[in-house]
Design a protein around this motif. Structure first.
Motif, PDB file in Angstrom:
ATOM      1  N   CYS A  91       0.886  -0.439  -5.251  1.00  0.00           N
ATOM      2  CA  CYS A  91       0.323  -0.608  -3.898  1.00  0.00           C
ATOM      3  C   CYS A  91       0.104  -2.085  -3.574  1.00  0.00           C
ATOM      4  O   CYS A  91       0.039  -2.454  -2.399  1.00  0.00           O
ATOM      5  CB  CYS A  91      -1.025   0.102  -3.783  1.00  0.00           C
ATOM      6  SG  CYS A  91      -0.896   1.894  -3.727  1.00  0.00           S
ATOM      7  N   SER A 107       0.646   3.340   6.065  1.00  0.00           N
ATOM      8  CA  SER A 107      -0.163   2.808   4.959  1.00  0.00           C
ATOM      9  C   SER A 107      -1.444   2.198   5.499  1.00  0.00           C
ATOM     10  O   SER A 107      -1.504   1.804   6.670  1.00  0.00           O
ATOM     11  CB  SER A 107       0.612   1.724   4.199  1.00  0.00           C
ATOM     12  OG  SER A 107       0.622   0.544   4.963  1.00  0.00           O
ATOM     13  N   VAL A 108      -2.448   2.093   4.616  1.00  0.00           N
ATOM     14  CA  VAL A 108      -3.738   1.549   5.048  1.00  0.00           C
ATOM     15  C   VAL A 108      -3.686   0.062   5.379  1.00  0.00           C
ATOM     16  O   VAL A 108      -4.588  -0.454   6.026  1.00  0.00           O
ATOM     17  CB  VAL A 108      -4.880   1.792   4.022  1.00  0.00           C
ATOM     18  CG1 VAL A 108      -5.257   3.255   3.964  1.00  0.00           C
ATOM     19  CG2 VAL A 108      -4.562   1.234   2.666  1.00  0.00           C
ATOM     20  N   ASN A 158      -1.867  10.498  -2.199  1.00  0.00           N
ATOM     21  CA  ASN A 158      -2.192   9.726  -3.393  1.00  0.00           C
ATOM     22  C   ASN A 158      -1.941  10.470  -4.703  1.00  0.00           C
ATOM     23  O   ASN A 158      -1.412   9.903  -5.661  1.00  0.00           O
ATOM     24  CB  ASN A 158      -3.637   9.247  -3.330  1.00  0.00           C
ATOM     25  CG  ASN A 158      -3.787   8.092  -2.364  1.00  0.00           C
ATOM     26  OD1 ASN A 158      -2.922   7.876  -1.514  1.00  0.00           O
ATOM     27  ND2 ASN A 158      -4.874   7.345  -2.475  1.00  0.00           N
ATOM     28  N   ASN A 161      -8.828   7.781  -6.596  1.00  0.00           N
ATOM     29  CA  ASN A 161      -7.582   7.825  -7.360  1.00  0.00           C
ATOM     30  C   ASN A 161      -7.857   8.145  -8.834  1.00  0.00           C
ATOM     31  O   ASN A 161      -7.111   8.907  -9.461  1.00  0.00           O
ATOM     32  CB  ASN A 161      -6.816   6.507  -7.210  1.00  0.00           C
ATOM     33  CG  ASN A 161      -6.267   6.343  -5.802  1.00  0.00           C
ATOM     34  OD1 ASN A 161      -5.981   7.338  -5.135  1.00  0.00           O
ATOM     35  ND2 ASN A 161      -6.126   5.110  -5.346  1.00  0.00           N
ATOM     36  N   TYR A 166      -0.121   2.774 -10.432  1.00  0.00           N
ATOM     37  CA  TYR A 166      -0.098   3.050  -8.990  1.00  0.00           C
ATOM     38  C   TYR A 166      -0.756   1.909  -8.204  1.00  0.00           C
ATOM     39  O   TYR A 166      -0.230   1.466  -7.166  1.00  0.00           O
ATOM     40  CB  TYR A 166      -0.798   4.392  -8.716  1.00  0.00           C
ATOM     41  CG  TYR A 166      -1.060   4.650  -7.252  1.00  0.00           C
ATOM     42  CD1 TYR A 166      -0.024   4.887  -6.359  1.00  0.00           C
ATOM     43  CD2 TYR A 166      -2.367   4.626  -6.747  1.00  0.00           C
ATOM     44  CE1 TYR A 166      -0.270   5.101  -5.009  1.00  0.00           C
ATOM     45  CE2 TYR A 166      -2.628   4.841  -5.402  1.00  0.00           C
ATOM     46  CZ  TYR A 166      -1.574   5.068  -4.535  1.00  0.00           C
ATOM     47  OH  TYR A 166      -1.819   5.269  -3.198  1.00  0.00           O
ATOM     48  N   LYS A 199       5.103   4.573  -1.364  1.00  0.00           N
ATOM     49  CA  LYS A 199       5.234   5.928  -1.926  1.00  0.00           C
ATOM     50  C   LYS A 199       6.659   6.501  -1.862  1.00  0.00           C
ATOM     51  O   LYS A 199       7.117   7.111  -2.831  1.00  0.00           O
ATOM     52  CB  LYS A 199       4.226   6.868  -1.264  1.00  0.00           C
ATOM     53  CG  LYS A 199       2.793   6.602  -1.746  1.00  0.00           C
ATOM     54  CD  LYS A 199       1.778   7.357  -0.909  1.00  0.00           C
ATOM     55  CE  LYS A 199       0.365   7.185  -1.445  1.00  0.00           C
ATOM     56  NZ  LYS A 199      -0.661   7.594  -0.473  1.00  0.00           N
ATOM     57  N   GLN A 250       0.841  -1.212   0.000  1.00  0.00           N
ATOM     58  CA  GLN A 250       0.000   0.000   0.000  1.00  0.00           C
ATOM     59  C   GLN A 250       0.876   1.263   0.000  1.00  0.00           C
ATOM     60  O   GLN A 250       1.875   1.307  -0.689  1.00  0.00           O
ATOM     61  CB  GLN A 250      -0.984  -0.048   1.173  1.00  0.00           C
ATOM     62  CG  GLN A 250      -1.956  -1.216   1.081  1.00  0.00           C
ATOM     63  CD  GLN A 250      -2.897  -1.127  -0.116  1.00  0.00           C
ATOM     64  OE1 GLN A 250      -3.180  -0.058  -0.636  1.00  0.00           O
ATOM     65  NE2 GLN A 250      -3.383  -2.272  -0.594  1.00  0.00           N
ATOM     66  N   SER A 251       0.511   2.246   0.823  1.00  0.00           N
ATOM     67  CA  SER A 251       1.203   3.540   0.696  1.00  0.00           C
ATOM     68  C   SER A 251       2.633   3.528   1.205  1.00  0.00           C
ATOM     69  O   SER A 251       3.350   4.513   1.008  1.00  0.00           O
ATOM     70  CB  SER A 251       0.416   4.630   1.409  1.00  0.00           C
ATOM     71  OG  SER A 251      -0.671   4.973   0.602  1.00  0.00           O
ATOM     72  N   PHE A 274      -5.016  11.398   3.066  1.00  0.00           N
ATOM     73  CA  PHE A 274      -4.146  10.879   2.005  1.00  0.00           C
ATOM     74  C   PHE A 274      -4.750  10.970   0.616  1.00  0.00           C
ATOM     75  O   PHE A 274      -4.053  11.063  -0.380  1.00  0.00           O
ATOM     76  CB  PHE A 274      -3.764   9.427   2.300  1.00  0.00           C
ATOM     77  CG  PHE A 274      -4.917   8.451   2.245  1.00  0.00           C
ATOM     78  CD1 PHE A 274      -5.755   8.278   3.333  1.00  0.00           C
ATOM     79  CD2 PHE A 274      -5.148   7.695   1.101  1.00  0.00           C
ATOM     80  CE1 PHE A 274      -6.810   7.376   3.285  1.00  0.00           C
ATOM     81  CE2 PHE A 274      -6.186   6.786   1.047  1.00  0.00           C
ATOM     82  CZ  PHE A 274      -7.037   6.630   2.144  1.00  0.00           C
ATOM     83  N   GLU A 299      -7.827  -2.693  -6.287  1.00  0.00           N
ATOM     84  CA  GLU A 299      -7.367  -1.296  -6.100  1.00  0.00           C
ATOM     85  C   GLU A 299      -7.724  -0.462  -7.331  1.00  0.00           C
ATOM     86  O   GLU A 299      -8.117   0.687  -7.229  1.00  0.00           O
ATOM     87  CB  GLU A 299      -5.833  -1.238  -5.959  1.00  0.00           C
ATOM     88  CG  GLU A 299      -5.286  -1.755  -4.681  1.00  0.00           C
ATOM     89  CD  GLU A 299      -5.357  -0.746  -3.548  1.00  0.00           C
ATOM     90  OE1 GLU A 299      -5.532   0.450  -3.804  1.00  0.00           O
ATOM     91  OE2 GLU A 299      -5.264  -1.192  -2.404  1.00  0.00           O
ATOM     92  N   TYR A 334       0.816  11.650   6.609  1.00  0.00           N
ATOM     93  CA  TYR A 334      -0.356  12.449   6.215  1.00  0.00           C
ATOM     94  C   TYR A 334      -0.606  13.580   7.200  1.00  0.00           C
ATOM     95  O   TYR A 334       0.332  14.250   7.632  1.00  0.00           O
ATOM     96  CB  TYR A 334      -1.597  11.546   6.070  1.00  0.00           C
ATOM     97  CG  TYR A 334      -1.419  10.391   5.119  1.00  0.00           C
ATOM     98  CD1 TYR A 334      -0.900  10.596   3.845  1.00  0.00           C
ATOM     99  CD2 TYR A 334      -1.764   9.100   5.478  1.00  0.00           C
ATOM    100  CE1 TYR A 334      -0.748   9.544   2.947  1.00  0.00           C
ATOM    101  CE2 TYR A 334      -1.622   8.036   4.588  1.00  0.00           C
ATOM    102  CZ  TYR A 334      -1.102   8.266   3.336  1.00  0.00           C
ATOM    103  OH  TYR A 334      -0.954   7.227   2.462  1.00  0.00           O
TER     104      TYR A 334
HETATM  105  N1  GLU Z   1      -3.918   1.954  -2.069  1.00  0.00           N
HETATM  106  C1  GLU Z   1      -4.403   2.936  -1.127  1.00  0.00           C
HETATM  107  C2  GLU Z   1      -5.090   4.040  -1.877  1.00  0.00           C
HETATM  108  O1  GLU Z   1      -4.607   4.432  -2.900  1.00  0.00           O
HETATM  109  C3  GLU Z   1      -3.219   3.450  -0.368  1.00  0.00           C
HETATM  110  C4  GLU Z   1      -3.560   4.416   0.725  1.00  0.00           C
HETATM  111  C5  GLU Z   1      -2.687   4.224   1.956  1.00  0.00           C
HETATM  112  O2  GLU Z   1      -2.081   3.181   2.123  1.00  0.00           O
HETATM  113  O3  GLU Z   1      -2.642   5.156   2.802  1.00  0.00           O
HETATM  114  O4  GLU Z   1      -6.117   4.522  -1.485  1.00  0.00           O
END
Ligand code: GLU
Length: 332
Positions: free
Chosen positions: A199, A264-265, A120, A171, A195, A74, A70-71, A102, A164, A247
């Motif tokens: 993730c 990350s989520v 994002n 997104n 993206y 980034k 996930q995030s 985010f 996703e 964030y």
């Molecule tokens: N894949 C998630 C999204 O784009 C990631 C967000 C996160 O991990 O904070 O919404």
């Protein structure tokens, strides 16, 4: 006679299992349910790994249980974009914290650029800046780059990637907005696909800790010895993790934990202590800012007990009775 480096001495003796067992009873937070695979996560999963600058990796808990990055991807997308564009990515994305969620549908006023690479909008853009003439080539470059950061071959969880992409309405909205502003050069759908796949890369805390350590060690993977990105790219990425990585909880995090990090989520957090170590903590229940509750508490304790708060000169509680601030990590 040179005295031993106090951080490496503390690191050698640090009892990671004890840290984990002190934080394990914490039951706060909610598991993210944006896609079925995240909603199904085990709330009791709790794993920690440390990767030191000498390449030694320590772990506690379910350290080989896989999850989607996930995030936490980034910072590494930003690193690859900086590397592949020879720094030009810094002109294309801002580096200021937003104080917002985010996935806020917002771009930098005046420029139409994403506010920073840790939200994002920014990660959609940095993923699109990674080298590759088409989606397949960019996906391949990202997977190979992430594998170099981790020091092992990583794979994509195809179900997570599909969901996703299909369920990431915000997104898609962000990508369309950036197209309208002229800041995104690939199609909105291509940007979301790349993206979403990034993730969905599967890691465990050991892999993620080594990824964090590679940034902490000036872009050189301390396990494999590979120079993945330059020292100046690693420095830029860690600096932006410090100001934007958690964030709208970044200020609170920096004060209480004091280690550049990305949340990350999935409940994973990757941390980089410049010159010292990388770490990863994974526990799915999240607070309101999308940060793992156990991850935040464990990171704060780790920081104080190892004495690695980047602004904490002479402020280690290594020798004090560090009570676990369960239930009130705001003031940790
Ligand atoms: N894949 C998630 C999204 O784009 C990631 C967000 C996160 O991990 O904070 O919404």
């Amino acid at each position: 006679m040179t005295s031993p480096d106090p951080v490496s001495a503390r690191l050698r003796d640090y009892d990671l299992d004890d840290l984990r067992s002190r934080v394990l009873p914490e039951r706060g937070g909610e598991v993210n349910d944006s896609i079925p695979q995240l909603a199904d996560a085990d709330p009791d999963l709790f794993a920690i790994a440390l990767a030191a600058s000498d390449g030694r990796v320590r772990r506690s808990g379910q350290s080989t249980t896989p999850f989607s990055i996930q995030s936490a991807v980034k910072p590494f997308l930003f690193a690859l974009a900086l590397h592949d564009t020879d720094g030009d990515a810094l002109e294309r994305v801002g580096i200021e914290p937003t104080g917002e969620a985010f996935d806020a549908i917002k771009l930098e006023s005046g420029t139409g650029r994403p506010p920073n690479p840790m939200v994002n909008a920014g990660a959609l853009l940095t993923a699109a800046l990674v080298a590759g003439g088409d989606v397949a080539a960019r996906n391949d470059r990202i997977l190979r780059g992430l594998s170099s950061f981790a020091g092992r071959e990583l794979h994509v969880d195809e179900e997570v990637a599909r969901d996703e992409h299909a369920l990431g309405d915000r997104n898609h909205a962000l990508a369309h907005l950036m197209r309208a502003e002229g800041t995104l050069e690939v199609t909105a759908d291509d940007a979301v696909e790349v993206y979403a796949r990034a993730c969905a890369v599967r890691v465990d805390v050991e892999a993620l800790a080594v990824m964090g350590a590679t940034l902490a060690c000036g872009g050189r993977n301390p396990v494999t010895g590979e120079q993945v990105v330059s020292a100046s790219v690693a420095r830029d990425v860690v600096a932006v993790m410090a100001t934007c990585g958690v964030y709208d909880g970044s200020g609170r995090w920096m004060r209480s934990v004091g280690i550049p990090a990305k949340s990350s989520v999935s409940g994973a957090i990757v941390l980089s202590v410049p010159g010292v170590l990388g770490a990863a903590v994974m526990s799915p229940p999240l607070d309101r800012q999308g940060t793992s509750v156990r991850g935040h508490i464990a990171s704060g304790l780790l920081s104080r007990e190892l004495g690695v708060h980047v602004f904490g000169v002479g402020d280690t509680v290594a020798d004090r009775d560090g009570a676990c601030p369960v239930g009130d990590h705001d003031d940790a």
